[in-house]
Write a protein that holds these residues in place. Structure first.
Motif, PDB file in Angstrom:
ATOM      1  N   SER A  13      48.453  26.945  40.938  1.00  0.00           N
ATOM      2  CA  SER A  13      47.716  25.863  41.585  1.00  0.00           C
ATOM      3  C   SER A  13      46.777  25.293  40.542  1.00  0.00           C
ATOM      4  O   SER A  13      46.724  25.756  39.405  1.00  0.00           O
ATOM      5  N   ALA A  65      46.256  31.512  42.121  1.00  0.00           N
ATOM      6  CA  ALA A  65      47.576  32.120  42.237  1.00  0.00           C
ATOM      7  C   ALA A  65      47.656  33.478  41.537  1.00  0.00           C
ATOM      8  O   ALA A  65      48.641  34.192  41.660  1.00  0.00           O
ATOM      9  N   MET A  75      55.353  32.866  38.678  1.00  0.00           N
ATOM     10  CA  MET A  75      54.136  32.570  39.420  1.00  0.00           C
ATOM     11  C   MET A  75      53.972  31.051  39.531  1.00  0.00           C
ATOM     12  O   MET A  75      54.044  30.355  38.526  1.00  0.00           O
ATOM     13  N   SER A  76      53.755  30.573  40.750  1.00  0.00           N
ATOM     14  CA  SER A  76      53.527  29.131  40.848  1.00  0.00           C
ATOM     15  C   SER A  76      52.034  28.879  40.726  1.00  0.00           C
ATOM     16  O   SER A  76      51.212  29.584  41.305  1.00  0.00           O
TER      17      SER A  76
END
Ligand code: PMP
Length: 995
Positions: free
Chosen positions: A4, A57, A1-2
């Motif tokens: 934010s 995210a 998971m990227s």
């Protein structure tokens, strides 16, 4: 998971969400979070919540999985609950963020505690075990994911990092000992991040109230759950492995681990830390200026080398033992095979039949054996060997043997080093020692292969060793021979076959064996743990049973009758249970659940039955030192010649009376000897009553004068305490002149007079009844190590004498130089009592008490009724007492008490911890009063008990006292060195820092 940026809502917004969407009102404050935004909510009715606003995210499916897992685990009572919004939903959306509300668990993050106790670690294990049980069979599609924190995915991450040597070693261990087991491990959904900031410790910090943050959940090997908790539990601990063992054993009690899981557990736990180090290194490379990354990794960097030095199989054996399983699974099989096949074994000593009864004498070298000296210098190889040989000769044997499962102090450091919080040393001997002449040849008991021997390039400091491998029996095993002659190994080859009974080496001299007396150390080893020769010959007491599994009793091979006859010594638990059955239960034992089994004393030190050394800051009876050789010799010598009663003329009686009275003011010239302090106080009362013809007595509050019925009557500490029936009408209590806590304080220049006035008032109140006298300890001890204020005692004595009473000084605790400034405590007050009572230290532990008074008082006592105390002043008691007095004077112990006491008091004052309300004392009679508040002086009794318990764990024995049990009492033998004081101070400061 990227990820934010974490959400940044204001407190007002959080408040509005709560009010509008959850219908809850309360105070809102921000909690730290890296990824999300969390608010703590305290609602009016004392209920708390956490409002969790997820990172943009975050995917809804993951939060649904978390909620479902939490719901599933609710019954286990180890996680918070999810609160529904007013519209009934468990996840709501707010400005593009997913929001949840969960209950707040009571307590604080385990990672924020100053100390994580073994009890807390065990509770963490149990909590996780319950969680694993609750999550068994649970599933959700979102947790089947490729996640770098999944331990099953650890290997490539750690391999890519190519970290420092410990990481490499742990990776190699994982590959060798864990990887192949993976297919056998159970799989399930796990929380996957029981690090100590996700574990909430309940109020008091000794139990877990729950586990939070399910955001790392993953479907993986179930055992990873406990492995991860163990990894973090190891951080910052004095003994990281012990912390891991604690968690693992407790986990197993709730969720039994399987064989393969136990085998893989250690490597998996270590891999978690390697993954953390690897990911941090990666982040650090990307963000070299972020100092936080480095700091947060420090505990991991510190522990990795220590973990890498532990063999995963040893860890596994320890885990198994903690789980109540056989530590070394095949050991019992080997043991019974050895027992069944003994008749076919050869002797390991050439030309000696060890099974012949008369040949071998048992030599006990345990901590409690008289063959060993408390004076470690006297255990040097030569004097020790001389004693052992004399013992063997005396018993008519050819050689001596013993030592398996024996706790030895031979390896203890000569000085006390109690400033390290973890003090356990390897003391449990794992082999049998055979005392033999240098040059005696040793043999294989059965067919063998030479597995390893000391490499001449890497000599061991305890001398050459040979390890033989045996293939016979249900399993391969080894025999280890130590203390050999280097020359005798010259022709030995690795892999060489040896026939049964074949000699292959000889006993070495002391010179080539690290100075130890010539003997063979013979040990059976079931698992060499990948060590060639330098295998442990002694184990830590806490790992005793595991090492006994690794190294079974060598007498299974040797069959020495004297060793088979040795009965097993009962352990602490058995002794405590037996004591509970056989001894009156109001004779309490110190340290409650975990008592000290005293096995030996030497000067200022005590040793327990495991050979652990303690600094004695408690006992004032061994005044000149535990087992002082001069006192021991005097007592022993006299016991061997004559020990009888005082009806006969004995030079010893008058000699000692002369010596003792020469330390006292000339007025105090007539002695009576008895067998205890209580007996002495009883006698003092009888004498005072005979002289005055009166009975009424003034006593000090919280005083203790002894255990007889009359003395309980004059001891408010007893008769006002539990089970007491109050004072009889002839006993009149006066206040303790406590200048810290009492009515008048130290700052008052007339404080001594003020308190003396209260005694005068008490005398006034009993006017009309004749006064027998006044009794007090010159420095009240059980009252909390009180020092009487200047002027007090002389004024009191004046008032008492004016009223016709006698002044009795109970110097049982304070006499013989302990106060440093004076030999007798009363001397510091410029008074001369009419009667002085002595006990405790008078004969350094031999039962003895004394009463000394003026001649006319003694004459009044001689009223026709005989005085006789059978044991009082018996010859051996006098010898011990005289030696004690001589040593006290000749070794200058009063001056030592003064110097050591000053260092101690100054050091205690310098600690400056807020709990320390008062530090007081004189010489080696000191008290530290702990208070929770310096204005209200609220007694810190629980804290004082904690200090006593932790100081014991740190190797210092001390007590608590005072009416509120909040005064730390320090008063050891007068043999302390500056090092002892400094060690005590370091341990004391470290302990207070935990509070
Ligand atoms: N007086 C005082 C001040 C004491 O501390 C004690 C023992 N703690 C006694 C008398 C009684 O001595 P014993 O236990 O030897 O009878």
């Amino acid at each position: 998971m990227s990820l934010s940026q974490p959400p940044r809502f204001s407190l007002e917004t959080a408040h509005a969400i709560l009010r509008d969407l959850y219908g809850i009102d309360g105070t809102v404050s921000l909690l730290p979070s890296e990824r999300d935004q969390n608010f703590r909510v305290d609602s009016g009715e004392g209920r708390g919540y956490v409002l969790k606003i997820a990172n943009r995210a975050e995917i809804r499916a993951m939060l649904e999985a978390e909620n479902a897992a939490i719901e599933r685990a609710a019954a286990s009572g180890v996680c918070p609950m999810v609160i529904a919004a007013v519209d009934g939903s468990h996840i709501i959306e707010f400005e593009g963020h997913l929001v949840r509300l969960i209950t707040l668990l009571p307590g604080q993050a385990m990672g924020a505690l100053k100390r994580q106790s073994p009890a807390l670690l065990a509770d963490l294990g149990r909590a996780l075990g319950r969680l694993s049980a609750a999550l068994a069979g649970f599933d959700h599609p979102a947790v089947h994911r490729d996640f770098h924190w999944d331990l099953a995915k650890a290997e490539p991450i750690v391999a890519e990092f190519a970290g420092p040597a410990p990481v490499q070693k742990l990776l190699e261990n994982y590959r060798r000992y864990a990887k192949s087991l993976l297919p056998e491990l159970r799989q399930s959904v796990i929380h996957n991040d029981a690090n100590d900031f996700n574990v909430i410790a309940g109020p008091g910090g000794e139990c877990v109230s729950g586990i939070v943050d399910f955001g790392d959940m993953v479907f993986t090997h179930t055992v990873n759950e406990v492995a991860i908790a163990m990894a973090y539990a190891a951080l910052g601990k004095p003994d990281p492995l012990a912390a891991m063992v604690q968690v693992a054993g407790a986990y197993h009690s709730e969720f039994p681990l399987r064989e393969a899981e136990l085998e893989a557990l250690y490597s998996l736990a270590c891999m978690r830390l390697c993954v953390s180090a690897s990911l941090a290194a990666k982040q650090q490379a990307a963000r070299p200026d972020d100092p936080y990354l480095g700091i947060s990794q420090q505990p991991i960097q510190a522990v990795l080398p220590r973990l890498a030095a532990i063999h995963p199989r040893l860890a596994c054996y320890l885990f198994r033992h903690a789980c109540g399983l056989e530590p070394v699974p095949w050991s019992p099989m080997l043991t019974s095979w050895l027992r069944d096949n003994q008749h076919g074994f050869a002797s390991i000593v050439e030309g000696v039949d060890l099974t012949r009864d008369a040949a071998v004498t048992h030599l006990d070298l345990s901590v409690e054996s008289p063959l060993v000296s408390g004076d470690l210098r006297r255990n040097a190889p030569q004097p020790l060997a001389a004693r052992l040989v004399a013992r063997i000769r005396q018993a008519g044997g050819i050689l001596g043997a013993g030592g398996y499962d024996e706790a030895r102090m031979l390896y203890a450091a000569p000085e006390f080093q109690g400033n390290e919080p973890f003090e356990e040393t390897r003391s449990i001997h794992l082999g049998v020692d055979l005392t033999l002449e240098p040059g005696t040849r040793v043999c294989a008991f059965a067919e063998a292969t030479v597995h390893a021997f000391e490499d001449a390039n890497h000599p061991l400091d305890y001398g050459p060793v040979v390890v033989l491998e045996h293939d016979a029996g249900p399993t391969k095993f080894y025999t280890l021979y130590g203390h050999l002659s280097r020359a005798s190994l010259a022709v030995l080859r690795l892999g060489q076959r040896l026939a049964k009974g074949e000699p292959f080496a000889a006993i070495g001299t002391a010179a080539e064996n690290g100075g130890w007396w010539p003997h063979l150390h013979f040990q059976i080893v079931t698992d060499m743990l990948d060590v060639a020769c330098n295998y442990n010959g002694c184990a830590l007491p806490s790992q005793r049973e595991v090492w006994k599994g690794l190294c079974p009793d060598p007498n299974l091979i040797l069959r020495i009758p004297a060793l088979s006859r040795e009965s097993r010594k009962p352990g602490v638990r058995e002794l405590a249970a037996e004591r509970a059955r056989k001894i009156g239960s109001n004779l309490s034992v110190s340290y409650g659940e975990n008592p000290v089994q005293a096995a030996r004393g030497w000067m200022q030190y005590l040793y327990d039955a495991d050979g652990r050394k303690y600094l004695d800051a408690y006992n004032n009876v061994p005044h000149v030192g535990h087992c002082h050789p001069r006192v021991v010799e005097a007592g022993r010598g006299q016991l061997a010649v004559l020990n009888t009663n005082t009806r006969y003329l004995q030079r010893q009686l008058t000699d000692y009376a002369e010596a003792l009275t020469s330390t006292l003011p000339p007025e105090l010239s007539v002695c009576f000897f008895v067998a205890s302090g209580s007996e002495a106080n009883e006698l003092a009362l009888r004498i005072a009553r005979s002289y005055t013809g009166a009975k009424d007595l003034l006593v000090m509050d919280a005083a203790y004068h002894g255990h007889t019925s009359t003395l309980i009557d004059i001891s408010p500490y007893k008769h006002e305490g539990p089970g007491g029936h109050g004072a009889p009408d002839w006993v009149h209590k006066t206040p303790i002149p406590d200048v810290y806590r009492g009515m008048f304080k130290a700052q008052d220049p007339r404080v001594g007079h003020q308190y003396a006035q209260q005694v005068a008032e008490a005398i006034d109140r009993i006017k009309g009844r004749p006064l027998c006298g006044y009794i007090a300890e010159t420095c009240p001890s059980v009252a909390g190590q009180i020092l009487l204020p200047p002027g007090f005692l002389s004024e009191v004595y004046g008032h008492v004498r004016k009223a016709g009473g006698l002044c009795i000084a109970d110097e049982v605790q304070t006499g013989f130089g302990r106060m440093g400034s004076h030999f007798w405590a009363f001397e510091a007050h410029g008074v001369i009592p009419d009667i002085v009572v002595l006990g405790k230290p008078i004969a350094n532990g031999y039962p003895m008490g004394a009463v000394i008074c003026r001649p006319e008082i003694a004459r009044a006592f001689d009223n026709g009724m005989e005085f006789f105390s059978t044991f009082g002043g018996s010859t051996a008691a006098l010898a011990a007492a005289h030696a004690t007095l001589d040593v006290t004077l000749e070794e200058g112990l009063q001056a030592i008490a003064l110097a050591i006491g000053e260092r101690l008091l100054a050091g205690l004052r310098a600690i400056g911890h807020p709990l320390i309300g008062d530090v007081r004392g004189s010489g080696m009679f000191a008290g530290v009063e702990l208070v929770r508040d310096r204005h209200t002086l609220e007694p810190a009794d629980r804290e004082a008990a904690y200090v006593a318990r932790r100081m014991r764990e740190r190797g210092v024995l001390l007590g608590t006292d005072g009416p509120w049990h909040n005064v730390i009492k320090l008063r050891g033998p007068l043999q302390w060195t500056e090092m002892d004081v400094d060690a005590l101070l370091a341990a004391f400061a470290a302990t207070l820092a935990e509070l």
